[in-house]
Design a protein around this motif. Structure first.
Motif, PDB file in Angstrom:
ATOM      1  N   MET A 217      -9.274  -3.766  -0.534  1.00  0.00           N
ATOM      2  CA  MET A 217      -8.617  -3.257   0.665  1.00  0.00           C
ATOM      3  C   MET A 217      -8.298  -1.775   0.534  1.00  0.00           C
ATOM      4  N   LEU A 218      -7.856  -1.361  -0.629  1.00  0.00           N
ATOM      5  CA  LEU A 218      -7.566   0.061  -0.836  1.00  0.00           C
ATOM      6  C   LEU A 218      -8.839   0.897  -0.762  1.00  0.00           C
TER       7      LEU A 218
ATOM      8  N   GLY B 162       1.496   5.900   0.859  1.00  0.00           N
ATOM      9  CA  GLY B 162       2.839   6.399   1.100  1.00  0.00           C
ATOM     10  C   GLY B 162       3.741   6.341  -0.108  1.00  0.00           C
ATOM     11  N   HIS B 163       3.663   5.226  -0.861  1.00  0.00           N
ATOM     12  CA  HIS B 163       4.519   5.066  -2.042  1.00  0.00           C
ATOM     13  C   HIS B 163       3.720   5.041  -3.344  1.00  0.00           C
ATOM     14  N   ALA B 164       2.581   4.391  -3.324  1.00  0.00           N
ATOM     15  CA  ALA B 164       1.838   4.135  -4.565  1.00  0.00           C
ATOM     16  C   ALA B 164       0.412   4.646  -4.439  1.00  0.00           C
ATOM     17  N   ASP B 165      -0.172   4.954  -5.573  1.00  0.00           N
ATOM     18  CA  ASP B 165      -1.560   5.420  -5.611  1.00  0.00           C
ATOM     19  C   ASP B 165      -2.523   4.336  -6.076  1.00  0.00           C
ATOM     20  N   THR B 166      -2.029   3.344  -6.794  1.00  0.00           N
ATOM     21  CA  THR B 166      -2.888   2.295  -7.336  1.00  0.00           C
ATOM     22  C   THR B 166      -2.375   0.931  -6.908  1.00  0.00           C
ATOM     23  N   SER B 167      -3.230  -0.087  -7.070  1.00  0.00           N
ATOM     24  CA  SER B 167      -2.832  -1.447  -6.702  1.00  0.00           C
ATOM     25  C   SER B 167      -1.687  -1.942  -7.577  1.00  0.00           C
TER      26      SER B 167
ATOM     27  N   VAL C 216       2.062  -3.226  -6.004  1.00  0.00           N
ATOM     28  CA  VAL C 216       2.738  -4.513  -6.218  1.00  0.00           C
ATOM     29  C   VAL C 216       4.065  -4.304  -6.934  1.00  0.00           C
ATOM     30  N   GLN C 217       4.088  -3.418  -7.907  1.00  0.00           N
ATOM     31  CA  GLN C 217       5.311  -3.145  -8.656  1.00  0.00           C
ATOM     32  C   GLN C 217       6.411  -2.637  -7.723  1.00  0.00           C
ATOM     33  N   TYR C 218       6.073  -1.692  -6.851  1.00  0.00           N
ATOM     34  CA  TYR C 218       7.079  -1.106  -5.968  1.00  0.00           C
ATOM     35  C   TYR C 218       7.532  -2.107  -4.912  1.00  0.00           C
ATOM     36  N   ALA C 219       6.634  -2.977  -4.467  1.00  0.00           N
ATOM     37  CA  ALA C 219       7.053  -4.029  -3.532  1.00  0.00           C
ATOM     38  C   ALA C 219       8.040  -4.981  -4.194  1.00  0.00           C
ATOM     39  N   ALA C 220       7.813  -5.273  -5.482  1.00  0.00           N
ATOM     40  CA  ALA C 220       8.750  -6.136  -6.213  1.00  0.00           C
ATOM     41  C   ALA C 220      10.108  -5.461  -6.360  1.00  0.00           C
ATOM     42  N   GLU C 221      10.121  -4.142  -6.592  1.00  0.00           N
ATOM     43  CA  GLU C 221      11.390  -3.429  -6.693  1.00  0.00           C
ATOM     44  C   GLU C 221      12.108  -3.428  -5.347  1.00  0.00           C
TER      45      GLU C 221
END
Length: 774
Positions: free
Chosen positions: A366-367, A475-480, A484-489
């Protein structure tokens, strides 16, 4: 007879290439210089004698006989010194040395008694010494292969049987009829004696070929020296029988040269430098040997229809083909199991959705396909009250709820959006959208409305409480992984704020403590920054070190030494937990291999994270590394967090069962924090419970709490489990360990954390434990 699929399955249980840690100063102990010089002399004498037989006519009468006796005496003495100087596999090498010595005594007796005799009595005392070599050599080789291979998959045993039976069939076809024909006029005792040699050589060849197959024909000088030595003996014995049968044998001929070379190879095998990296022969090359040998056995049967062969050759060849059939059936079963495991590896069995592996693949696609004006969003949903529902309705109802939740979630999204279960009560949804964050927030709220409708479980409507965290790329992350990590945070932020939906804030979590670049810094950290820390664990019964706990610290160039728990949290959020666990595993098992080579049977204990345990590859990775570093499976203990019993107990039991199948010990870490985990102990394939300092400290609050700790320890002991007290850093905890009946303990009151160089006095010295009363 095999398929590539079956071979991939069995390779999961075999060794992989170890990586040598350059910062580790420990090394294999070098042999003493005089012993290495004696090895050179032994090899030189053996080779010189073999060369002298080629030009025997230039030497005076009796010279080669004397040279031969001196050579075998030197070789025997050298073989006997090895088990005296080197502790590892001492019994096995002592038996092999005894076999070489007895054979040499028999040869010296034969040379001194019968060299000029016209009629040589058979049997004689020399035959007794010769034949005594075989059983000792058999047992020594079997002990060596048990030490080297540990738990061996059934497919490898069958490959060894195929090659061994085929080799035996070929050997019997070439020798048996000749031996019996030469003994037709001899007495029964002489016939039996002459027959014992090819039978002994046959058994020796069968064992050697089976051993080489079981160690995957790896380029290990020790095994190949033993194998070639045994093969030279079989060739020399066979040549001797043929020349005696045709009355052409002469002392000092090529046959004596081959005997000497075989004797020398077997004597020096245990002293050869074994490589730190013992690469296995893999893929089709592994299959080639058993395939060739099975065709050889078939050839023996075909030849037997035209030429009269000894029945033993026919029986062995037939047994080989029967074993091939069994191996083929096993291969098909392995192929089916591999196909099932590939599906299982991508599917969460409780919810029916894809797992993290499926999510990562879909997210990468998707990315890659997103247009410049699009953002890809990752939304992680959590059932906030799943633990309470499990406690009220039971885990079966909880599993049914998760399955119904997964079915509804899959129906609620439309391709190309994708969903997966991350583990526990958390699910992920990924989809592409515009640049407006509000669009993703609104989608998440609509999804929560659909998913929050009551579920009918066992005719009971269940209302769940949901929360969601959102992160966007770019917007927040450059990699997959970052997405996922930032969504968990963001999800954790929603739980803390008791809100339904939160969007990732880069100022949250560990970024507040160490800066937003901490994850990238960990990913780019040098090997020297990641320090392996060792702490002995003590057996309180013997007051000696039982094994060593190995953990990882990050010596950050700015923030200094980060403790293991902090590093684990950062690695988990960064998606690096599995990589760091593999680093610790390799380092610990490599160090353990060196300890075993030095004569210490000390094992290692390695912590695994929750993500590691739910990675289906972990048991196979551990088994491969155990075999690669040539340590017993039971020398490795995997310490897993107690939470796995609560998050997904069925999957946890499956993973623990795989470790048990591979012979690897399993410890439940921080045990005792929840009552449900205690009730599950009886059904779990585990070996020990590890208790945290917080649990031990409850015994300091009063007699009733101390009695509770003792009861839990007694309960574990009744299940046959070891009980390990960790973090014993104060005199008060040391006293609790002594009074509550723990079997093992670890902490700074007993031995401090250290690097590998500081372990010597604990592993190879003797020190009484500093327990209460000492």
């Amino acid at each position: 007879m095999n398929t590539v699929g079956g071979e991939q399955e069995e390779e999961r249980a075999m060794a992989t290439e170890p990586t040598t840690e350059s910062a580790d100063s420990a090394a294999r102990p070098r042999l003493p210089l005089p012993y290495r010089i004696l090895r050179i002399i032994t090899v030189a004498v053996g080779v010189l004698y073999a060369a002298a037989t080629l030009i025997s006519e230039i030497f005076p009468d009796g010279f080669l006989d004397t040279f031969y006796n001196v050579a075998i005496i030197i070789t025997s003495l050298f073989a006997c010194i090895r088990p005296i100087l080197i502790a590892r596999d001492r019994l096995a090498w002592a038996l092999i040395a005894a076999a070489i010595t007895l054979w040499s005594i028999g040869d010296i007796y034969w040379t001194s008694s019968f060299i000029d005799a016209v009629d040589i009595p058979v049997p004689s005392l020399a035959d007794g010494f010769y034949l005594a070599m075989y059983p000792l050599a058999y047992i020594g080789l079997i002990l060596l292969v048990r030490s080297a291979t540990g738990r061996v998959p059934a497919s490898v045993w069958l490959d060894g049987a195929v090659t061994a039976l085929a080799a035996g069939a070929i050997f019997s076809a070439l020798t048996m009829n000749t031996v019996l024909a030469a003994s037709i006029d001899d007495s029964q005792a002489a016939t039996l004696t002459n027959l014992s040699y090819p039978i002994g050589d046959l058994a020796l060849m069968v064992i050697v070929v089976a051993v080489l197959t079981m160690v995957r024909w790896r380029p290990d000088p020790m095994w190949w020296s033993l194998g070639l030595g045994a093969a030279f003996f079989a060739v020399a014995d066979t040549g001797y029988l043929f020349t005696v049968a045709h009355e052409t044998y002469a002392v000092g001929s090529w046959i004596d040269a081959v005997w000497m070379l075989g004797l020398t190879l077997m004597a020096v095998a245990g002293t050869l430098e074994r490589p730190d990296r013992a690469d296995d022969v893999r893929g089709l090359a592994v299959l080639l040997v058993p395939i060739v040998f099975s065709f050889a056995a078939l050839t023996v049967l075909i030849v037997g229809t035209f030429i009269e062969l000894h029945p033993s050759a026919i029986v062995l060849a037939a047994a080989c083909l029967v074993t091939v059939a069994v191996r083929t059936v096993l291969t098909f079963q392995q192929s089916k199991a591999l196909a099932r495991s590939e599906i299982d590896a991508r599917t969460d069995r409780v919810s029916g959705l894809g797992n993290r592996r499926v999510l990562d693949a879909a997210l990468d696609r998707m990315l890659a396909d997103a247009s410049p004006n699009q953002q890809v969003g990752a939304t992680i949903l959590a059932i906030d009250d799943l633990a309470e529902l499990n406690g009220t309705l039971g885990y079966t109802a909880g599993d049914h709820l998760l399955h119904a939740f997964g079915s509804r979630l899959a129906a609620a999204i439309e391709p190309p959006a994708a969903c997966a279960r991350l583990g526990g009560a958390e699910f992920a949804v990924i989809h592409a959208g515009g640049a407006d964050i509000a669009e993703f927030r609104e989608r998440a709220k609509q999804l929560l409305e659909v998913m929050a409708r009551p579920f009918l479980i066992d005719n009971t409507p269940i209302q769940v409480q949901l929360r969601a965290g959102i992160a966007l790329s770019p917007g927040h992350a450059d990699t997959s992984e970052e997405l996922v990590q930032y969504a968990a945070e963001a999800l954790h932020a929603a739980k803390r704020a008791h809100s339904s939906v939160e969007v990732y804030d880069a100022r949250s979590a560990h970024t507040r403590l160490y800066g937003p670049a901490i994850v990238a810094e960990l990913n780019a950290a040098d090997e020297d920054e990641l320090l392996k820390i060792y702490q002995p664990r003590f057996d309180l019964t013997s007051d000696r070190v039982s094994d060593v706990a190995v953990s990882l610290r990050w010596n950050h160039p700015i923030h200094g030494m980060l403790p293991a728990e902090t590093l684990s949290n950062i690695a988990t959020h960064a998606g690096l937990a599995s990589r760091l666990t593999e680093t610790v595993l390799r380092s610990a098992l490599e160090q353990c291999s060196r300890w075993h080579a030095s004569g210490s049977g000390t094992g290692v204990t390695i912590e695994a994270t929750l993500a590691d345990v739910f990675d289906s590859r972990l048991p196979y990775d551990v088994a491969r590394m155990v075999n690669a570093f040539d340590v017993p499976s039971a020398a490795a203990t995997i310490r897993i967090p107690e939470e796995v019993l609560l998050v997904d107990p069925q999957r946890a039991a499956h993973v623990l069962g795989q470790f048990r199948d591979f012979g690897v010990r399993v410890s439940i870490d921080h045990f005792g924090r929840s009552a449900p985990s205690i009730t599950r102990l009886r059904a779990l394939p585990i070996d020990e419970l590890s208790f945290s300092p917080a649990f031990l400290e409850t015994a300091l609050t009063g007699a009733q709490d101390a009695s509770l700790v003792r009861s839990v320890v007694d309960f574990a002991r009744g299940l046959g489990l070891a009980t390990v007290a960790t973090g014993v850093d104060t005199p008060a905890l040391r006293d609790i360990v002594a009074t509550c009946g723990f079997s093992h303990a670890q902490g700074n009151m007993l031995a401090p954390e250290t690097g590998p160089a500081g372990l010597g006095r604990w592993l190879f010295g003797t020190r009484p434990l500093a327990v209460a009363g000492n």
